[in-house]
Structures are given as structure tokens and as C-alpha cells.
Design an enzyme around this catalytic site. Structure first.
Site, PDB file in Angstrom:
ATOM      1  N   CYS A 172       0.799  -1.226   0.000  1.00 58.85           N
ATOM      2  CA  CYS A 172       0.000   0.000   0.000  1.00 58.85           C
ATOM      3  C   CYS A 172       0.834   1.279   0.000  1.00 58.85           C
ATOM      4  CB  CYS A 172      -0.928   0.008   1.216  1.00 58.85           C
ATOM      5  SG  CYS A 172      -2.078  -1.383   1.270  1.00 58.85           S
ATOM      6  N   HIS A 251      12.442   0.979   5.268  1.00 54.60           N
ATOM      7  CA  HIS A 251      12.135  -0.429   4.995  1.00 54.60           C
ATOM      8  C   HIS A 251      12.576  -1.265   6.186  1.00 54.60           C
ATOM      9  CE1 HIS A 251      11.383  -4.071   2.846  1.00 54.60           C
ATOM     10  NE2 HIS A 251      11.278  -3.484   1.667  1.00 54.60           N
ATOM     11  N   HIS A 335      -2.048  19.767   6.541  1.00 55.58           N
ATOM     12  CA  HIS A 335      -2.907  18.673   6.072  1.00 55.58           C
ATOM     13  C   HIS A 335      -2.166  17.343   6.160  1.00 55.58           C
ATOM     14  CE1 HIS A 335      -5.386  21.938   4.516  1.00 55.58           C
ATOM     15  NE2 HIS A 335      -4.303  22.403   3.936  1.00 55.58           N
ATOM     16  N   HIS A 339      -2.328   6.723   5.364  1.00 56.06           N
ATOM     17  CA  HIS A 339      -2.936   5.543   4.762  1.00 56.06           C
ATOM     18  C   HIS A 339      -4.027   4.950   5.655  1.00 56.06           C
ATOM     19  CE1 HIS A 339      -3.536   1.879   2.584  1.00 56.06           C
ATOM     20  NE2 HIS A 339      -3.174   1.158   3.623  1.00 56.06           N
ATOM     21  N   ASN A 372     -10.208   0.866   1.883  1.00 59.92           N
ATOM     22  CA  ASN A 372      -8.759   0.860   1.672  1.00 59.92           C
ATOM     23  C   ASN A 372      -8.506   0.535   0.206  1.00 59.92           C
ATOM     24  OD1 ASN A 372      -6.021   0.344   1.538  1.00 59.92           O
ATOM     25  ND2 ASN A 372      -5.949  -0.938   3.368  1.00 59.92           N
TER      26      ASN A 372
END
Length: 443
Positions: A172, A251, A335, A339, A372
Site C-alpha cells: 500500500c 524499509h 494537512h 494511509h 482501503n
């Protein structure tokens, strides 16, 4: 005497030519070595047709006969807690009875979403498809041969030297990985347009087994996608909406727990699905914290940097037991597009980042209205803020994407101009007056 004067004149002319050449070379070196400004001209989020809207009840009706009674009850419970409303979208193939989607159905969903969003962004910007120099597509679970990039190149007849990148299996947060790739490309290739397409295909991703940890994605992921057009042409500055300021990628795949927390595999009956571990919330929090740690030095004012660094040294170097210092992000960004992986995750991020209900509203409303939609979700959130008339010139926007691997990526944008919602056309405009909704009363 005349020969000397003539020689002096020739010498002067040669000196002027050499000086001009040297200044030109220095000027070229300066302008080519300094970072190029990257502009987001516009973007488009795909809004499916009304016939594909799915309420919780309709979802459960479609699931009868596919899952066991226990799995049906479990999914019903997840839906009620998910934060999704009753007007999200599922692709046409999932409405079939009996439910048996195929590759052709998945391609149909892919083409519908991608072509719809690309057509809209090209229309909004006035850029011709043939002028696109770079194409980046990210779709995590559905990857065809020829690639999705090739499908787009064939449909829009892009030029033969277009450079394409097909990002698969990156979850995602891949949409923001694409933005980082854009940043690197546009530092090298001047006067270029980049088209980014972010989506996830649901048709073949719906899990048809009965393992609980693999049923959760069925309740969260929905149909959607976005197309974004970017440029480094200085002439595009006045016509663009945003300028890209920072991208930060982290990561956590070196940790086994993080790597396995969102894992595509077969269950005991050989049915493929996406397995979400019970550690997902904790992994997401840790990944977000790591990303924020790297982002803070780039965006914090000097006073906040000092407090942040002092706290970091005390905890890491001196091993002091202290609560990690969380800067007041409300002072840094106007703003937030975080996710919408689920209501529980948004609750945690609201608390950890100390955000207000107003600031998290775009994320909650996107989850409620569209579900989602994977990597495209952060664009539905930004479109929400635009439709609400919230974007003012100079405002800073923080996008945060989380995805399998496990990854957390962020992008910081600055609004180039104030956006008039009456002049906007996006997926929210026809119903924006109905939002926000009160979540506790509708779910």
C-alpha cells in the site's frame, strides 16, 4: 602600429569569446547541478459507477455459499469495526453468482480503473499522452505479462522512447515509492512529464478460504485507483497545484517479524490469500516511528530539532528511560493524508502523532466512503481536502503510506496556489456536503 592594433583587437575578441564560453559553461553547470523543482500538475481518483456500491449487508449476501458460517460471522464482525461505510465499491466480477472470477475479469477491472483515472488527469491538465516521457505503475498483487505499463502504452499510443517502470508486490505504500522515483528521475531528465498510476486489483485478490487472518483483507480492501501527472518544466509552475519538497523511505524487511506481518501465501487447503499477522499494528507503529525519525531533521525548526536530538541521544546513546519526543506536527503541516489501513490503525496514529479530529478527517472519511484502496488511498484523502476548500497557498501536506515488506514512506508537498473547490472536479465533489459523517452513529 596598425598591425599591433589589429592584433590587440583580435586578442580582445578571442578573450571575450573565451569569457563568454566560460561563463556559459559555469551557468550551465550551476543550473544543471542544482535540484530541479518538481511540480504536481494535477491528479485524478477513479470513482466507480453506482451499480458497484456495496453495503455491509450486500457484502454478506454475496459471501453466502463461499465461506463457512463461522467465517461469515467473523467477517461481519470485522466489517462492523472496520470504519468502512455502506457505499464502498467492489468490481463487477465479485457480484457474479456463482463467484468464480478469472484473469479476463481482473483485466477488465484494471482497464476500467486505470483508463478512467488517466483519461481524467489528461483532460484536467491538457497534457497529451504522447508528451509523457516516463510512466510509473504500481499494482501490488496483480501483475500481468505484458506488464500493466505495456497495456497503458498500447492503449494511449505513448511514444517509442517512453521509459516505463512497473512496481509490483510493494504494498500500500508503493504510491509514495513512485514519488521518490519521480524525484530521482526528474533531477536527471529536464523538461519531462511523468505519469504515475497507483491501484490494486480486487477481482483475483479476494480470499475464498476460511483462515481468519486471511479473511480480514476481504473486509478492508476496495476498488479504486489514481493517476498523477508531474513535471519539472519551469513553465508548468503557474499551472501546477503542488511542489514536491521531501520524500523519505524506510524499509523494515530485515526484521523477520516485520517481513512476515503482511504475507501472501496459501492456506492449508491451497487457497491463496493475504495473511495479516496479529503483530501488524505494532509493526506499523514502529515503521511509522522510524520514518518520522528520518523526516524530522528535514522539516523541524531549529528549536524543535534541538529537543528532538536531545531526546534521541538520551534514549539511544545514554540508555535513559524516556518517552520518545514527538514534535507538534500540527505546527509543521496543515494537512495529513495517512494511509487508511483500518479504523484501529488510524486511532493509533491519531494518538501517536497528537493529531486533531479535523486533521485526521480526510483519512477517516476516505476509509468510510471508499475503503482501503491500497496505494491510491492517500490521493483520495488529498482530493477530500481539496473538495472541502481547505488547501491554501503555501500549505504543507504530509502523505504517509504503509505497506507490506514492511515499509513506511512519506512525502511532503507545498501548495503552489489556493484551490477553489468550485473549480475542482474529483471523486468527492458531488457529495462533499454530506461529509464528515459521525462514525459512531453510522457504523
Amino acid at each position: 602600429m596598425e598591425d599591433i592594433t589589429y592584433f590587440s583587437l583580435i586578442t580582445l575578441i578571442l578573450s571575450l569569446i573565451c569569457s563568454t564560453f566560460l561563463l556559459g559553461s559555469l551557468a550551465k553547470a550551476y543550473f544543471t547541478s542544482r535540484p530541479c523543482k518538481i511540480f504536481l500538475l494535477d491528479f485524478a481518483c477513479y470513482k466507480p459507477v453506482d451499480s458497484l456500491r456495496v453495503s455491509h449487508d450486500i457484502f454478506m449476501e454475496q459471501a453466502v455459499g463461499v465461506f463457512s458460517e463461522e467465517s461469515l460471522e467473523f467477517q461481519k464482525s470485522i466489517l462492523e469495526k472496520s470504519g468502512l461505510g455502506h457505499s464502498t465499491y467492489l468490481p463487477e466480477a465479485i457480484w457474479q453468482v456463482p463467484f468464480n472470477p478469472c484473469m479476463a475479469d481482473a483485466r477488465e477491472e484494471l482497464q476500467t480503473v486505470i483508463y478512467g483515472s488517466i483519461d481524467e488527469v489528461l483532460l484536467k491538465t491538457g497534457v497529451k499522452a504522447v508528451d509523457v516521457g516516463f510512466l510509473i505503475v504500481n499494482c501490488s498483487l496483480f501483475n500481468t505479462s505484458p506488464s500493466v505499463c505495456s497495456m497503458i502504452i498500447n492503449h494511449y499510443k505513448l511514444k517509442n522512447d517512453v521509459v516505463s517502470y512497473n512496481l509490483g508486490g510493494m504494498g500500500c505504500s508503493a504510491g509514495l515509492i513512485a514519488m521518490d522515483l519521480v524525484k530521482q528521475l526528474l533531477q536527471v531528465h529536464i523538461n519531462s512529464y511523468v505519469l504515475v498510476v497507483s491501484t490494486e486489483i480486487i477481482t483475483l485478490s479476494l480470499y475464498k478460504g476460511n483462515k481468519r487472518s486471511m479473511l480480514v483483507p476481504n473486509c478492508l480492501f476496495r476498488m479504486g485507483g489514481a493517476a498523477i501527472l508531474l513535471s519539472n518544466r519551469l513553465s508548468d509552475h503557474k499551472n501546477s497545484k503542488y511542489q514536491l519538497i521531501h520524500t523519505v523511505r524506510t524499509h523494515k524487511g530485515s526484521e523477520d517479524r516485520d517481513y512476515k506481518c503482511t504475507y501472501q501465501e496459501e492456506d492449508s487447503n491451497g487457497i491463496i490469500g493475504l495473511n495479516l499477522s496479529k503483530d501488524l499494528a505494532k509493526v506499523a507503529e514502529d515503521a511509522l516511528r522510524t520514518n518520522i525519525t528520518l523526516l524530522c531533521p528535514l522539516v523541524l525548526p531549529l528549536s524543535e530539532k534541538f529537543l528532538f536530538l536531545t531526546n534521541f541521544i538520551a534514549r539511544r546513546a545514554l540508555f535513559m528511560k524516556m518517552v520518545p519526543y514527538v514534535p507538534d506536527f500540527k505546527l509543521l503541516f496543515e494537512h495529513f493524508c495517512i494511509h487508511p489501513g483500518g479504523k484501529g490503525l488510524l486511532d493509533k496514529f491519531e494518538k501517536n502523532l497528537k493529531l486533531s479530529e479535523w486533521q485526521l478527517e480526510p483519512s477517516r472519511m476516505t476509509l468510510y466512503r471508499f475503503g482501503n484502496t491500497s496505494s491510491s488511498s492517500v490521493w483520495y484523502e488529498l482530493a477530500y481536502s481539496e473538495a472541502k476548500g481547505r488547501i491554501q497557498r503555501g500549505d504543507k501536506v504530509l502523505q504517509i503510506g504503509l505497506g507490506a515488506g514492511f515499509k513506511c514512506n512519506s512525502a511532503v508537498w507545498s501548495a503552489i496556489r489556493t484551490l477553489d473547490p468550485s473549480m475542482e472536479k474529483n471523486a468527492w465533489m458531488e457529495e462533499i456536503e454530506s461529509f464528515p459523517v459521525l462514525m459512531d452513529t453510522v457504523l
